[in-house]
Structures are given as C-alpha cells and as structure tokens.
Design an enzyme around this catalytic site. Structure first.
Site, mmCIF file in Angstrom:
data_model
loop_
_atom_site.group_PDB
_atom_site.id
_atom_site.type_symbol
_atom_site.label_atom_id
_atom_site.label_comp_id
_atom_site.label_asym_id
_atom_site.label_seq_id
_atom_site.Cartn_x
_atom_site.Cartn_y
_atom_site.Cartn_z
ATOM 1 N N HIS A 1 -7.025 -4.477 10.349
ATOM 2 C CA HIS A 1 -6.808 -4.265 8.909
ATOM 3 C C HIS A 1 -5.514 -4.944 8.465
ATOM 4 O O HIS A 1 -4.584 -5.106 9.245
ATOM 5 C CB HIS A 1 -6.843 -2.772 8.531
ATOM 6 C CG HIS A 1 -5.649 -1.965 8.931
ATOM 7 N ND1 HIS A 1 -5.690 -0.599 9.092
ATOM 8 C CD2 HIS A 1 -4.361 -2.303 9.202
ATOM 9 C CE1 HIS A 1 -4.504 -0.153 9.419
ATOM 10 N NE2 HIS A 1 -3.680 -1.162 9.497
ATOM 11 N N ASP B 1 0.815 -1.208 0.000
ATOM 12 C CA ASP B 1 0.000 0.000 0.000
ATOM 13 C C ASP B 1 0.853 1.264 0.000
ATOM 14 O O ASP B 1 2.077 1.205 0.168
ATOM 15 C CB ASP B 1 -0.952 -0.002 1.212
ATOM 16 C CG ASP B 1 -0.252 -0.369 2.512
ATOM 17 O OD1 ASP B 1 0.989 -0.269 2.578
ATOM 18 O OD2 ASP B 1 -0.940 -0.759 3.466
ATOM 19 N N GLU C 1 -9.611 -1.921 5.372
ATOM 20 C CA GLU C 1 -10.176 -1.536 6.661
ATOM 21 C C GLU C 1 -11.458 -2.323 6.959
ATOM 22 O O GLU C 1 -12.147 -2.769 6.035
ATOM 23 C CB GLU C 1 -10.507 -0.037 6.643
ATOM 24 C CG GLU C 1 -9.300 0.876 6.426
ATOM 25 C CD GLU C 1 -8.495 1.109 7.701
ATOM 26 O OE1 GLU C 1 -8.475 0.237 8.586
ATOM 27 O OE2 GLU C 1 -7.874 2.181 7.810
ATOM 28 N N ASN D 1 -7.172 -2.590 14.566
ATOM 29 C CA ASN D 1 -8.564 -2.863 14.180
ATOM 30 C C ASN D 1 -8.673 -4.061 13.232
ATOM 31 O O ASN D 1 -9.733 -4.320 12.678
ATOM 32 C CB ASN D 1 -9.185 -1.611 13.524
ATOM 33 C CG ASN D 1 -8.504 -1.227 12.209
ATOM 34 O OD1 ASN D 1 -7.584 -1.899 11.758
ATOM 35 N ND2 ASN D 1 -8.962 -0.147 11.595
#
Ligand code: PGA
Length: 246
Positions: free
Chosen positions: A138, A67, A143, A136
């Site tokens: 991801h 990314d 996400e 979280n």
C-alpha cells in the site's frame, strides 16, 4: 524509475533529507507531500537538525499529508497530526496554516475529501511526494484490492495494516479501522515521488514495485507509470531486487 540503494537506515534518512532540501531550495513556495510511519522518522530528524544548523528555511513550505486515521482525535498521541508535530512541525519555522493533514471533524466526509484535493490543486500541486510502503504494497492507505480510488477518500484498513500498525497502540483493538487517504491520482499527479523503504520486511513489496506486474493488488506497482520516481532503499529492502532479474 531511479533505484538508489544505500547501506542502511541512517544513510537512507540522510539521502532522503538531502532530496527534500534540494526541493525546498529550488522553489519559492515548495509544496511537499508528507508521509508518516517509522520509515521517514530519520529523515525528519535530519531535516530538523539541518534547520537547527541554519541550513534550511521552512517559512514558505506548504505541506499536505498523505493520510490520517478516521475517528481518532488529532490530539491523540498516535494520530498523524501528533506524529507530524512531534517529528517536524514543532521544531522548524513552518507556518501551521501552510500544513494540511486530512481531518474532517463534523464535516461531511466526501465534501471534506473534495476540498482536500482542491486545496492541493490550489497550491499548484505537489512538487515532491514522500512515500513509505506497506508490506502489502500500500501507499498512503491505498490498500490492495480490486479497485483503487483516484481522489482523496475514506478507506477500510486491511487486517494486515491494522496488525502492522498495532505496534503503535496498546492493543490491536485500539487501532482505527478506517482512514482518510489521498487517492492514487492525487499521488500520481505529484511532479516527483520519493519512495522510501528500509528492512527485510519490505523487500518483497519493493521487488514487486520495481519489477512486478502493474496491478491493484500491489498499489505501489502503479508508480512504474510515473515519469519521475526515485525508489530509495537500504540494502535489506533491496535484497530481492537483483534476484528478480531487474
Ligand atoms: P512504516 O509504514 O514506515 O511504519 O513501515 C509504511 C506504510 O505502511 O506506509
């Protein structure tokens, strides 16, 4: 899933570097999927050290990064381009033309994303994908949410991710709101996956990744469906695994 628990961050970095080394030595043209973030920094440092000791050759290694922030110039110190050069590319004999990090510049973004996935396929697919994990859940910048995308795409970062990443910027307002990330399909197509996590703040996400329900609310839980995943964690990140009965 194979779960490897090591003592601490140093042991994690050492073991991760050995797994990458094995992948490089086993293939004529190794294709690595690379991650940024604090977690793999120690692994990259160890790989550089091995290169300096003539134990590793990157001349035929091909890399695809997971990314990159959108709207951040590649030469910005906090871009993932800068990160990769700072931690690995500038210190080993990798050919820059064999390294790939998402950046669409003036190109149409969907076109760029399609080309990125095509380039991965043209290289024969990713042999070993390194992943970090967000608190979280991801992976890459996929996400939590109602949907997950299959292919490389533009994503809106969650407030939680922006807050977590603000430690690298002067203020949270400077953190880009969008990123380009490989999709879940791009990640799941890798032949092998190595997920790294260190520290208590990852313990809950790791517990849900290895033994929670498979859900788009925790993207890393999808890895339970992959046939060759190693979850390499230190004791702190593994601290909730046993209490979940796994
Ligand atoms: P970290 O980030 O390695 O900096 O904790 C991991 C991630 O958010 O994917």
């Amino acid at each position: 899933m194979e779960i490897l628990v090591v003592k601490d961050y140093q042991a994690l970095s050492e073991k991760a570097a050995l797994i990458v080394t094995e992948e490089i030595k086993q293939h004529n043209m190794p294709v690595l999927g690379l991650a940024t973030g604090s977690t793999p920094e120690g692994m990259y440092a160890r790989l550089v050290e091995m290169f300096n000791n003539n134990l590793l050759d990157f001349s035929s290694v091909v890399t695809f990064n997971l990314d990159e922030y959108a709207g951040l110039s590649p030469d910005h110190p906090q871009s993932y381009h800068s990160f990769m050069h700072r931690h690995l590319f500038d210190h080993v004999n990798i050919m820059v033309e064999n390294t790939h990090i998402p950046h669409c510049g003036d190109q149409n973004i969907s076109e760029f994303c399609r080309e990125y996935d095509r380039a991965i396929s043209a290289a024969g697919g990713i042999g070993l994908q390194i992943l970090g994990i967000g608190g979280n859940g991801h992976i890459g910048f996929n996400e939590p949410g109602r949907f997950l995308s299959v292919y490389t795409h533009l994503v809106e970062l969650t407030e939680e991710t922006i807050k977590a990443n603000s430690r690298f910027f002067d203020s949270p307002r400077e953190v880009p709101r969008q990123a380009i990330t490989m999709g879940m399909g791009s990640i799941m197509h890798a032949s092998k996956i190595l997920l790294l996590a260190s520290g208590n703040n990852k313990a809950s996400a790791i517990q849900k990744t290895v033994s929670g329900i498979i859900s788009t609310d925790l993207p890393a839980s999808m890895l339970q469906l992959h046939h060759n995943v190693t979850v390499l964690v230190d004791q702190d990140a593994a601290s909730l695994i046993n209490s979940s009965g796994n």
